[in-house]
Design a protein around this motif. Structure first.
Motif, PDB file in Angstrom:
ATOM      1  N   ASP B  30      -3.568  -6.047   5.769  1.00  0.00           N
ATOM      2  CA  ASP B  30      -2.729  -5.359   4.737  1.00  0.00           C
ATOM      3  C   ASP B  30      -1.968  -6.002   3.878  1.00  0.00           C
ATOM      4  N   THR B  31      -1.939  -5.846   2.564  1.00  0.00           N
ATOM      5  CA  THR B  31      -1.415  -6.400   1.427  1.00  0.00           C
ATOM      6  C   THR B  31       0.133  -6.475   1.665  1.00  0.00           C
ATOM      7  N   SER B  95      -7.069  -2.795   0.948  1.00  0.00           N
ATOM      8  CA  SER B  95      -6.528  -4.093   0.865  1.00  0.00           C
ATOM      9  C   SER B  95      -7.306  -5.048   0.276  1.00  0.00           C
ATOM     10  N   GLU B  99      -6.613  -6.763  -3.671  1.00  0.00           N
ATOM     11  CA  GLU B  99      -6.424  -8.301  -3.766  1.00  0.00           C
ATOM     12  C   GLU B  99      -7.232  -8.509  -4.740  1.00  0.00           C
TER      13      GLU B  99
END
Lengths: 61, 225
Positions: B30-31, B95, B99
């Motif tokens: 998870d970012t 996520s 990214e």
């Protein structure tokens, strides 16, 4: 004619609000296994849904 | 206990392992380093259905209906694990895609083509396919449980089942993880390409005007002379 199935008790989708998160923080033992969850870094349902819709709805560079 | 239901229990175990592995991976990728509770709750509901199965068997009188109840309860437990799995897949996809968006937004299309050629040829089409499959699954998953000819025809149900099977059988998690690893490996090349382009454009902005000025000066001097 397709067979009719009787649905067993269906659990409703969980709606995680700030109140849910505050409740978790008061009783961390239920969620001890997940560090982020037990310290309150949790997506609310609307937050996650919005993020998912925004990211998955955008086209990639 | 539940000895008659080996096949169902085996399937339940497989789904439990799959759902657990994917949920843990989703958390780690998870970012924003945040947790998402829905998959955990699906696992909790699954446990509840499993214990119902145990209870049905314990109180059974050997009737066929009792068997059906046990199997239905185990199937429901599997269904919840599948939902935990699909929620976690969606989480990972968000996520990874986020990214890609954040990192590649810093580079031009040409820079990406130079330094990361497989992005356009392989990765982007694949991620768009996965996004479409996830979206279709999200729309269809709650309809599957209702089988009624007034609401949905047998053909439409077949189509829904096909979408679900496709989603649940492809190894989406390993693909997404590998794409993220590739992106991080290619970052260095992208940075180098950007630096190179910057140098070249500086040369063009400084050298060419200087050379032009020199040549013009020489020409003017010759004319005046």
């Amino acid at each position: 004619m397709a067979e009719k199935k009787i649905i067993e008790q269906a659990y409703p989708s969980l709606n995680i609000t700030q109140k849910t998160i505050d409740g978790i923080l008061k009783r961390p033992s239920f969620f001890r296994g997940h560090v982020r969850t037990s310290i309150g870094r949790i997506y609310t349902t609307s937050e996650f849904k919005k993020r998912s819709d925004d990211v998955l709805g955008k086209s990639m560079p | 206990m539940l000895n008659k239901y080996d096949q169902e229990i085996e399937l339940l175990l497989k789904w439990y392992e799959r759902a657990k592995e994917v949920t843990i991976k989703a958390e780690s990728l998870d970012t924003f380093n945040k947790g998402y509770i829905q998959p955990l709750h699906e696992q909790r509901y699954s446990f509840d259905h499993f214990l119902r199965a145990v209870n049905y068997e314990k109180n059974s009188n050997g009737k066929t209906d009792d068997d059906k109840n046990v199997i239905k309860a185990i199937d429901s437990a599997i269904g919840h694990l599948q939902r935990a799995y699909s929620d976690s897949i969606e989480w990972i996809l968000v996520s990874v895609k986020d990214e890609y968006d954040k990192i590649l937004a810093q580079y031009t299309n040409d820079q990406i083509k130079d330094a990361f050629s497989e992005y356009y040829s392989e990765i982007r089409p694949s991620m768009e396919d996965i996004t479409e499959i996830v979206n279709e699954y999200k729309i269809n998953k709650s309809i599957e449980e209702v089988v009624d000819s007034d609401i949905i025809s047998a053909e439409e149900l077949q189509k829904l089942k096909k979408t679900t099977d496709q989603f649940l059988s492809i190894d989406v998690v390993n693909k997404l993880e590998s794409y993220l690893k590739i992106l991080h490996k290619k970052e260095a090349s992208l940075i180098e390409t950007k630096k190179r382009d910057k140098k070249e454009s500086r040369k063009e902005k400084i050298l060419i005007p200087i050379l032009t000025a020199i040549v013009s000066g020489v020409i003017v001097a010759l004319i005046v002379a």
